[in-house]
Design a protein around this motif. Sequence first.
Motif, PDB file in Angstrom:
ATOM      1  N   ALA A 200       0.941  -1.123   0.096  1.00 12.02           N
ATOM      2  CA  ALA A 200       0.102  -0.073  -0.080  1.00 12.02           C
ATOM      3  C   ALA A 200       0.925   1.170   0.016  1.00 12.02           C
ATOM      4  CB  ALA A 200      -0.886   0.002   1.105  1.00 12.02           C
ATOM      5  N   VAL A 201       0.060   2.260  -0.547  1.00  5.39           N
ATOM      6  CA  VAL A 201       1.105   3.565  -0.492  1.00  5.39           C
ATOM      7  C   VAL A 201       0.396   4.450   0.862  1.00  5.39           C
ATOM      8  CG1 VAL A 201       1.426   5.707  -1.728  1.00  5.39           C
ATOM      9  CG2 VAL A 201       1.305   3.519  -2.936  1.00  5.39           C
ATOM     10  N   ALA A 202       1.448   4.735   1.568  1.00  3.90           N
ATOM     11  CA  ALA A 202       1.025   5.737   2.566  1.00  3.90           C
ATOM     12  C   ALA A 202       0.289   6.961   2.163  1.00  3.90           C
ATOM     13  CB  ALA A 202       2.098   5.815   3.509  1.00  3.90           C
ATOM     14  N   PRO A 203      -0.668   7.640   2.838  1.00  2.00           N
ATOM     15  CA  PRO A 203      -1.268   8.885   2.461  1.00  2.00           C
ATOM     16  C   PRO A 203      -0.193   9.966   2.642  1.00  2.00           C
ATOM     17  CG  PRO A 203      -2.295   8.359   4.136  1.00  2.00           C
ATOM     18  CD  PRO A 203      -1.593   7.158   3.898  1.00  2.00           C
ATOM     19  N   ALA A 204      -0.366  11.221   2.201  1.00  2.00           N
ATOM     20  CA  ALA A 204       0.702  12.063   2.304  1.00  2.00           C
ATOM     21  C   ALA A 204       0.667  12.773   3.877  1.00  2.00           C
ATOM     22  CB  ALA A 204       0.262  13.345   1.226  1.00  2.00           C
ATOM     23  N   ASN A 205      -0.527  12.531   4.299  1.00  5.20           N
ATOM     24  CA  ASN A 205      -0.731  12.991   5.829  1.00  5.20           C
ATOM     25  C   ASN A 205      -1.756  11.894   6.432  1.00  5.20           C
ATOM     26  OD1 ASN A 205      -1.535  14.372   8.262  1.00  5.20           O
ATOM     27  ND2 ASN A 205      -2.112  15.976   7.260  1.00  5.20           N
ATOM     28  N   TRP A 206      -1.140  11.381   7.568  1.00  3.98           N
ATOM     29  CA  TRP A 206      -1.999  10.296   8.055  1.00  3.98           C
ATOM     30  C   TRP A 206      -3.160  10.796   8.911  1.00  3.98           C
ATOM     31  CZ3 TRP A 206      -2.302   5.207   7.039  1.00  3.98           C
ATOM     32  CH2 TRP A 206      -1.153   4.652   6.415  1.00  3.98           C
ATOM     33  N   ASP A 207      -3.202  12.126   9.186  1.00  6.62           N
ATOM     34  CA  ASP A 207      -4.391  12.818   9.810  1.00  6.62           C
ATOM     35  C   ASP A 207      -5.158  13.118   8.850  1.00  6.62           C
ATOM     36  OD1 ASP A 207      -3.905  12.575  12.486  1.00  6.62           O
ATOM     37  OD2 ASP A 207      -2.230  14.095  12.311  1.00  6.62           O
ATOM     38  N   LYS A 208      -5.135  13.299   7.146  1.00 11.19           N
ATOM     39  CA  LYS A 208      -5.926  13.280   6.251  1.00 11.19           C
ATOM     40  C   LYS A 208      -5.978  12.265   5.337  1.00 11.19           C
ATOM     41  CE  LYS A 208      -7.365  17.747   7.338  1.00 11.19           C
ATOM     42  NZ  LYS A 208      -8.623  17.888   7.696  1.00 11.19           N
ATOM     43  N   PRO A 209      -6.179  10.974   5.769  1.00 11.94           N
ATOM     44  CA  PRO A 209      -6.172  10.094   4.960  1.00 11.94           C
ATOM     45  C   PRO A 209      -7.136   9.965   3.721  1.00 11.94           C
ATOM     46  CG  PRO A 209      -7.181   9.071   6.992  1.00 11.94           C
ATOM     47  CD  PRO A 209      -6.628  10.698   6.983  1.00 11.94           C
ATOM     48  N   LEU A 210      -8.222  10.660   3.792  1.00 15.58           N
ATOM     49  CA  LEU A 210      -9.280  10.533   2.815  1.00 15.58           C
ATOM     50  C   LEU A 210      -9.331  11.832   1.816  1.00 15.58           C
ATOM     51  CD1 LEU A 210     -12.277   9.065   4.572  1.00 15.58           C
ATOM     52  CD2 LEU A 210     -10.484   7.855   3.321  1.00 15.58           C
ATOM     53  N   ASP A 211      -8.061  12.522   2.041  1.00 13.98           N
ATOM     54  CA  ASP A 211      -7.888  13.512   1.117  1.00 13.98           C
ATOM     55  C   ASP A 211      -8.442  13.722  -0.310  1.00 13.98           C
ATOM     56  OD1 ASP A 211      -7.377  16.384   1.321  1.00 13.98           O
ATOM     57  OD2 ASP A 211      -5.239  16.180   0.947  1.00 13.98           O
ATOM     58  N   GLY A 212      -9.149  14.463  -0.668  1.00  7.60           N
ATOM     59  CA  GLY A 212      -9.704  14.536  -2.117  1.00  7.60           C
ATOM     60  C   GLY A 212     -10.886  13.346  -2.453  1.00  7.60           C
ATOM     61  N   ASP A 235     -11.434  13.793   7.906  1.00  2.36           N
ATOM     62  CA  ASP A 235     -10.142  13.076   7.198  1.00  2.36           C
ATOM     63  C   ASP A 235      -9.975  13.358   5.683  1.00  2.36           C
ATOM     64  OD1 ASP A 235      -9.754  11.816   9.611  1.00  2.36           O
ATOM     65  OD2 ASP A 235     -10.659   9.783   8.837  1.00  2.36           O
ATOM     66  N   GLY A 236     -10.807  14.541   5.149  1.00  3.99           N
ATOM     67  CA  GLY A 236     -10.313  15.035   4.072  1.00  3.99           C
ATOM     68  C   GLY A 236     -11.251  14.834   2.966  1.00  3.99           C
ATOM     69  N   ALA A 237     -12.307  13.959   3.058  1.00  2.00           N
ATOM     70  CA  ALA A 237     -12.930  13.387   1.747  1.00  2.00           C
ATOM     71  C   ALA A 237     -14.377  14.583   1.592  1.00  2.00           C
ATOM     72  CB  ALA A 237     -14.030  12.233   2.129  1.00  2.00           C
ATOM     73  N   LYS A 238     -14.731  14.573   0.336  1.00  2.00           N
ATOM     74  CA  LYS A 238     -15.955  15.367  -0.014  1.00  2.00           C
ATOM     75  C   LYS A 238     -16.971  14.304   0.005  1.00  2.00           C
ATOM     76  CE  LYS A 238     -12.959  16.976  -3.870  1.00  2.00           C
ATOM     77  NZ  LYS A 238     -12.930  16.699  -5.160  1.00  2.00           N
ATOM     78  N   VAL A 239     -18.070  14.903   0.949  1.00  2.00           N
ATOM     79  CA  VAL A 239     -19.119  13.762   1.361  1.00  2.00           C
ATOM     80  C   VAL A 239     -20.240  14.157   0.810  1.00  2.00           C
ATOM     81  CG1 VAL A 239     -19.818  12.698   3.460  1.00  2.00           C
ATOM     82  CG2 VAL A 239     -17.639  13.578   3.497  1.00  2.00           C
ATOM     83  N   ILE A 240     -21.091  12.878   0.380  1.00  2.07           N
ATOM     84  CA  ILE A 240     -22.503  13.200  -0.128  1.00  2.07           C
ATOM     85  C   ILE A 240     -23.234  12.278   0.896  1.00  2.07           C
ATOM     86  CG2 ILE A 240     -24.259  12.431  -1.724  1.00  2.07           C
ATOM     87  CD1 ILE A 240     -21.974  12.527  -3.979  1.00  2.07           C
TER      88      ILE A 240
END
Length: 452
Positions: A200-212, A235-240
Amino acid sequence: MAAKSKGAPNLYGSFVNSAPGGFLANKLGLPKPEKLRRYVAGEPPLPGPVLLGGKGRVAEPLRALLAEDYTFADSLTTGTKYGALVFDATGIGSIEDLSQLFEFFQPAMRSIAPSGRVLVIGTTPELAGSVDGQIAQRALEGFTRSVGKELLRGATAQLVYLHPDASPAATGLASTLRFVLSAKSAFVDGQVIRVGKDDAVAPANWDKPLDGKVAVVTGAARGIGATIAEVFARDGAKVIVADIPAAGEALAETANKVGATALALDVTAPDAAQRLAEFATERFGGIDIIVHNAGITRDKLLANMDEGRWNAVLNVNLAAPHRITQGLVAAGALKEGGRVVDVSSIAGIAGNRGQTNYGASKAGVIGMVNAEAPELAAKGITINAVAPGFIETAMTAAIPLATREGGRLMASLNQGGQTVDVAETIAYFASPASNAVNGNIVRVCGQSMIGA
Ligand code: NAD
């Protein structure tokens, strides 16, 4: 079911945590629910250093994977309280080798900090090679679950089985380690999580793992769903956020609170998948994460059950998630690398009086995860489920007092969970770094005796 309220007052918990109640509880040996440590951005993941033991293939990669945010110790020091005891059991290949567990854990059991963690990492038993190896690896489960029942003060124990063909760097483990070895897993106890062989690839920031990432949460107007939306946004997601039209006002409130986009959608509508696909594709170019959280209960003893109650529960809880996942995948709206997260229940594992419809639907959800995981894996999509136990919501607040207190005390953690505990577990499954986590059912139940 639940409203936005946090549930009923915990009479027992308040009593034993008061001065006279605490005195009485100590005298009588009654359980005292600990205030669990929960995730706060910027705080250390654990309440102390990690004591690392075991001589398998995972110990050193694990140290490298966590080096940035964790402190390690290699030997037990009197007086130190450890945030976690982590044992690499992948080197255990025989029944005799199991004594390594005793040697590592026995002297350290009184050195675990409140809300600390015990983590055993083994090899997927069926893939462990020799007969002796398979037996020994399977034994880890009984060990870990029993440790969970002995731990005090909010500490928890989990077992992670890693696929034997995982690369030496074992990067596919990182998201699981960071979930288990943190306050995000506060109410997850005595669980076995299987991690596959992929890196797996680590997210750029573990505090924002769902960025984008674009995430859909059904049944998000209130209760657990509203909290999932909140945690995803954090966690950085765009949520519906989706819910039935009748819940429009509460849905708009949730959407405003977390900065999400609201969609009035009855998940049982025959065109629900199509509408969702169109909406998400137009606004955000597709979907990365879908959480099938919408759920209902219509309790009656089977002898008194009418067809309407039966059908409603099976439709909302089981048929709709199945149809929507299939529809989104067929339409290409759920992107490659997508995440499907379902919500089961311990009632689907143990069964529950008056809930034949609900129990069937939630067990069916487990079947759905098992059956769809290999099929979706071919498209790089994972599917996992949480099975919540007693969670403090208006649904559980409506349970009669004695049963409610019993429900709380039935857990090794001696309390009910919070909606955020379910949401954090779902966010762990939803992480792009969890691509090697597929087909798991993780209970969020504080190690409840029900269905254990
Ligand atoms: P809740 O009743 O508070 O929320 C459920 C939401 O789903 C509501 O907003 C409701 O309007 C929505 N919903 C119902 N039917 C729908 C439909 N046809 N289409 C779209 N939305 C619909 O419930 P909760 O306690 O937050 O539970 C959430 C999930 O967790 C459910 O699947 C439930 O079965 C499961 N669960 C809850 C607990 C618990 O202790 N609260 C325990 C185990 C499992």
